[in-house]
Design a protein around this motif. Structure first.
Motif, PDB file in Angstrom:
ATOM      1  N   GLU A  72      26.567 -57.899  56.767  1.00  0.00           N
ATOM      2  CA  GLU A  72      25.822 -59.155  56.909  1.00  0.00           C
ATOM      3  C   GLU A  72      24.318 -58.889  56.909  1.00  0.00           C
ATOM      4  OE1 GLU A  72      28.832 -61.946  59.540  1.00  0.00           O
ATOM      5  OE2 GLU A  72      27.706 -60.347  60.554  1.00  0.00           O
ATOM      6  N   LEU A  73      23.892 -57.852  57.605  1.00  0.00           N
ATOM      7  CA  LEU A  73      22.470 -57.502  57.610  1.00  0.00           C
ATOM      8  C   LEU A  73      21.992 -57.131  56.214  1.00  0.00           C
ATOM      9  CD1 LEU A  73      22.251 -55.373  60.869  1.00  0.00           C
ATOM     10  CD2 LEU A  73      21.248 -57.619  60.482  1.00  0.00           C
ATOM     11  N   LYS A  74      22.794 -56.333  55.500  1.00  0.00           N
ATOM     12  CA  LYS A  74      22.414 -55.934  54.143  1.00  0.00           C
ATOM     13  C   LYS A  74      22.284 -57.151  53.232  1.00  0.00           C
ATOM     14  CE  LYS A  74      23.786 -53.052  50.246  1.00  0.00           C
ATOM     15  NZ  LYS A  74      23.365 -54.057  49.303  1.00  0.00           N
ATOM     16  N   ASP A  75      23.218 -58.098  53.344  1.00  0.00           N
ATOM     17  CA  ASP A  75      23.154 -59.315  52.528  1.00  0.00           C
ATOM     18  C   ASP A  75      21.871 -60.092  52.806  1.00  0.00           C
ATOM     19  OD1 ASP A  75      25.583 -58.696  51.374  1.00  0.00           O
ATOM     20  OD2 ASP A  75      26.748 -60.069  52.655  1.00  0.00           O
ATOM     21  N   GLU A  76      21.506 -60.221  54.070  1.00  0.00           N
ATOM     22  CA  GLU A  76      20.289 -60.950  54.422  1.00  0.00           C
ATOM     23  C   GLU A  76      19.041 -60.237  53.922  1.00  0.00           C
ATOM     24  OE1 GLU A  76      20.028 -64.031  55.677  1.00  0.00           O
ATOM     25  OE2 GLU A  76      22.219 -64.062  55.473  1.00  0.00           O
ATOM     26  N   ILE A  77      19.036 -58.920  53.998  1.00  0.00           N
ATOM     27  CA  ILE A  77      17.905 -58.144  53.481  1.00  0.00           C
ATOM     28  C   ILE A  77      17.796 -58.304  51.975  1.00  0.00           C
ATOM     29  CG2 ILE A  77      17.050 -55.784  53.111  1.00  0.00           C
ATOM     30  CD1 ILE A  77      18.234 -55.152  55.933  1.00  0.00           C
TER      31      ILE A  77
END
Length: 86
Positions: A72-77
């Motif tokens: 989820e963090l990677k997607d937001e980044i």
């Protein structure tokens, strides 16, 4: 004014009152700057990384109780970078 004695090894011991003034503790580092007219300026070294690991604990508190997975963090980044490239 205080007079300090230079030892045979070329060392000088600072009095406790000076170390307290600098808030220096055993293991801390002091910065010494050479000034004109044979003077020195001594100050406590400021840690470049923000200090000891103990100072870091608790700095990432999550007051909102939000939790994300790595994906989820990677997607937001990735989304944030995609909008910056435009």
């Amino acid at each position: 004014m205080t007079v300090l004695t230079v030892t045979a090894k070329g060392q000088v011991t600072l009095r406790k009152e000076f170390l307290r003034h600098l808030n220096a503790k055993p293991g801390d580092k002091l910065e010494v700057a050479i000034l004109p007219d044979g003077k020195l300026q001594i100050s406590a070294e400021k840690p470049a990384s923000g200090g000891r690991i103990d100072d870091f604990f608790g700095s990432l508190r999550n007051p909102h109780g939000l939790h994300f997975t790595i994906d989820e963090l990677k997607d937001e980044i990735d989304k944030a970078w995609a909008t910056r490239r435009r």
